[in-house]
Design an enzyme around this catalytic site. Structure first.
Site, PDB file in Angstrom:
ATOM      1  N   CYS A  14     -63.726  13.769  -2.814  1.00 36.64           N
ATOM      2  CA  CYS A  14     -64.735  12.995  -3.531  1.00 36.64           C
ATOM      3  C   CYS A  14     -64.798  13.402  -4.993  1.00 36.64           C
ATOM      4  O   CYS A  14     -64.086  14.288  -5.454  1.00 36.64           O
ATOM      5  CB  CYS A  14     -66.117  13.230  -2.903  1.00 36.64           C
ATOM      6  SG  CYS A  14     -66.156  13.065  -1.105  1.00 36.64           S
ATOM      7  N   ASP A  37     -66.590  17.599   8.227  1.00 41.48           N
ATOM      8  CA  ASP A  37     -66.471  18.942   7.663  1.00 41.48           C
ATOM      9  C   ASP A  37     -67.555  19.172   6.615  1.00 41.48           C
ATOM     10  O   ASP A  37     -67.914  20.315   6.327  1.00 41.48           O
ATOM     11  CB  ASP A  37     -65.082  19.169   7.068  1.00 41.48           C
ATOM     12  CG  ASP A  37     -64.717  18.179   5.979  1.00 41.48           C
ATOM     13  OD1 ASP A  37     -65.094  17.000   6.093  1.00 41.48           O
ATOM     14  OD2 ASP A  37     -64.032  18.571   5.015  1.00 41.48           O
ATOM     15  N   VAL A  74     -40.350   8.566  -7.140  1.00 38.27           N
ATOM     16  CA  VAL A  74     -40.290   7.894  -8.439  1.00 38.27           C
ATOM     17  C   VAL A  74     -39.090   8.417  -9.212  1.00 38.27           C
ATOM     18  O   VAL A  74     -38.730   9.596  -9.105  1.00 38.27           O
ATOM     19  CB  VAL A  74     -41.587   8.105  -9.247  1.00 38.27           C
ATOM     20  CG1 VAL A  74     -41.765   9.558  -9.647  1.00 38.27           C
ATOM     21  CG2 VAL A  74     -41.621   7.209 -10.479  1.00 38.27           C
TER      22      VAL A  74
END
Length: 533
Positions: free
Chosen positions: A2, A95, A259
């Site tokens: 987050c 968690d 990439v």
């Protein structure tokens, strides 16, 4: 994982807080807040574990504490069982709840029990005191700034620069309290410069190989414990290939992403390995001309990095995570950290075995503001949770018990890792030498053209409120004759490159970039033919 934001104190401003949280929007999918007088807390949550019930900010059952949490604790199942046995009742399978329960049970000692990649803030609502903590290696970020009457805490520097106050970080392996007056007192719960100290060295190659294999396998197993598709950032090098080999066996719902320019070593090796393993493979083909000033500016804005080489690597990383987001993949493993642990860079061998340990530990302590900062920012800016199995604390501590002779042998770097997995690695991967990320993708020299602009762009975003752009540490170390103390002092005295150094570098980059154009203009040389007689 987050993005978290808090404003605490009598002058906490809801408008300022909303702007902070809005800046962190790319880090998650939903915005969740709790706001009361003098206490504004919020999370931009990426829903990975217990996606419906792990709502934040998480409040303790008695309402005394509020938690804002970023990251993942991979041993949360074991901790939950232990805490349940001690009488704690859980309301979710997340968690997040385990982190707060562990803090309530063990206080500041809880950080020693959390195995994972995390940063969090726990607010005691009655007093306005805030407990701040960051994981041992600094995989997940945490910063703070003070303005009159308010302490601001956030996951990224860009969320704090609007306050126009100096920004400070919670260093890796540190924790502590911010008092109601905004004074922050932090201390280490783990000394990164003493990792492995006091533990018996592992000199035997067979024993070392077994331990490395067990530690890394266990670390990867913990990081694929999810019902989501798992991505692997695959360069076709040793470390990312090991990650893919394990993920394919442990979590078959996986995809590799690479990439590079079409004919780059990374693309060639990655294509071959993915095909051999039968793994879905996404290749992002770029050409040097695709890297322009706009891509450089965006990489600096996203990454907040302060060393030139890291910024160039961020330019290469951004397209990877952009593609992962387009694919809907939220969890990905990378091979980052192995070079710093197992001797993947020439500098470790140039300083000699007597001084190598200090250099290893110095690099490890700075990963949070270099390699790991690149991984966090470029992944989370696209709502992707990047996990780094090589930097599980168990793997790091083991690596610090190994002598340099097991890391570099017969002219081959990371020798012990190759030995540990010799029976599962394809020979073409096991024998492939180390190439730095931006070089092996074929994009380094193009990005290098824009180096003279890096510091100016960095300042334009206000990131110098934390730290200015600095010369690459490996270049400083070489300049100082591989003397670590001199290099540290020199880096502090002259943080950035001089105008002359930039000019020399720019000439080299310009020559490299001009070479293909010259070849196209001149055309192929005619083949000399033997006259027909």
């Amino acid at each position: 994982m987050c993005g978290i934001a808090l404003s605490i104190g009598p002058e906490a401003d809801p408008a300022v807080f909303r702007r902070m949280l809005a800046v962190l929007a790319p880090r998650g999918e939903v915005t969740e807040t709790r706001q009361e007088s003098g206490l504004l807390t919020g999370v931009r949550r990426l829903r990975v574990v217990d996606r419906d019930r792990a709502v934040q900010p998480w409040t303790s059952a008695d309402g005394r504490y509020v938690l804002c949490y970023n990251g993942e604790v991979f041993n949360h199942h074991e901790l939950r069982r232990e805490l349940t046995g001690l009488g704690h009742d859980f309301r979710s399978e997340s968690d997040t709840e385990v982190v707060l329960a562990a803090f309530l049970r063990w206080g500041e000692e809880a950080v020693h029990r959390l195995r994972g990649e995390w940063a969090f803030a726990v607010v005691e609502r009655a007093t306005g005191r805030v407990y701040l903590a960051r994981d041992p290696l600094g995989v997940k970020p945490l910063y703070w700034a003070r303005t009159p009457g308010c302490l601001h805490v956030a996951s990224e520097v860009k969320a704090l620069v609007g306050q126009r106050a100096p920004v400070a970080e919670v260093p890796p392996g540190h924790h502590g309290w911010a008092d109601s007056d905004g004074r922050v007192t932090l201390r280490p719960y783990l000394d990164l410069l003493r990792l492995g100290e006091g533990l018996p060295p592992v000199d035997d190659p067979d024993e070392a190989a077994l331990l490395v294999r067990a530690a890394l396998t266990d670390s990867i197993r913990m990081r694929v414990d999810t019902d989501l598709t798992v991505g692997v950032v695959l360069s076709g090098g040793l470390d990312s290939s090991l990650a893919l080999l394990h993920v394919r066996e442990m979590h078959p719902d996986c995809v590799a992403v690479t990439v590079g320019v079409p004919d780059s070593p990374d693309v060639a090796y990655a294509r071959r390995l993915a095909a051999d393993l039968g793994v879905a493979h996404e290749v992002i083909e770029l050409r040097p001309r695709d890297i322009r000033l706009g891509e450089i500016r965006e990489a600096i804005r996203i990454s907040e990095l302060t060393e030139y080489g890291d910024i160039i690597n961020a330019v290469v990383s951004v397209p990877i995570f952009r593609r992962l987001r387009e694919l809907g993949i939220k969890v990905v493993l990378t091979g980052d950290g192995s070079d710093e642990l197992f001797g993947g860079y020439p500098m470790y061998h140039e300083v000699g075995p007597d001084r190598a340990r200090r250099l290893f530990l110095h690099k490890i302590r700075n990963l949070g503001r270099t390699e790991l900062q690149r991984v966090d920012r470029t992944s989370m800016d696209h709502g992707v949770e990047a996990r780094v199995p090589f930097l599980d604390l168990s793997v790091v501590e083991l690596a610090m018990r190994l002598p340099l002779s097991l890391k570099m042998r017969d002219g081959q770097e990371k020798w012990i890792v190759r030995r540990a997995f010799a029976d599962v690695l394809p020979d073409y991967i096991r024998r492939r030498p180390k190439n730095p990320m931006s070089y092996s993708s074929g994009l380094h020299e193009r990005a290098r053209l824009y180096k003279p602009f890096f510091a100016r762009l960095h300042r334009s975003f206000g990131y110098d409120l934390l730290e200015p752009v600095r010369r690459d540490f490996d270049a400083v170390l070489t300049r100082c004759g591989n003397d670590l103390d001199r290099a540290i002092a020199d880096g502090q005295a002259r943080p950035d490159y001089t105008v002359l150094e930039h000019a020399r570098d720019l000439v080299g980059a310009a020559k490299w970039n001009a070479a293909p154009l010259v070849r196209r203009l001149v055309g192929p040389r005619p083949t000399r033919r033997t006259p027909v007689r």
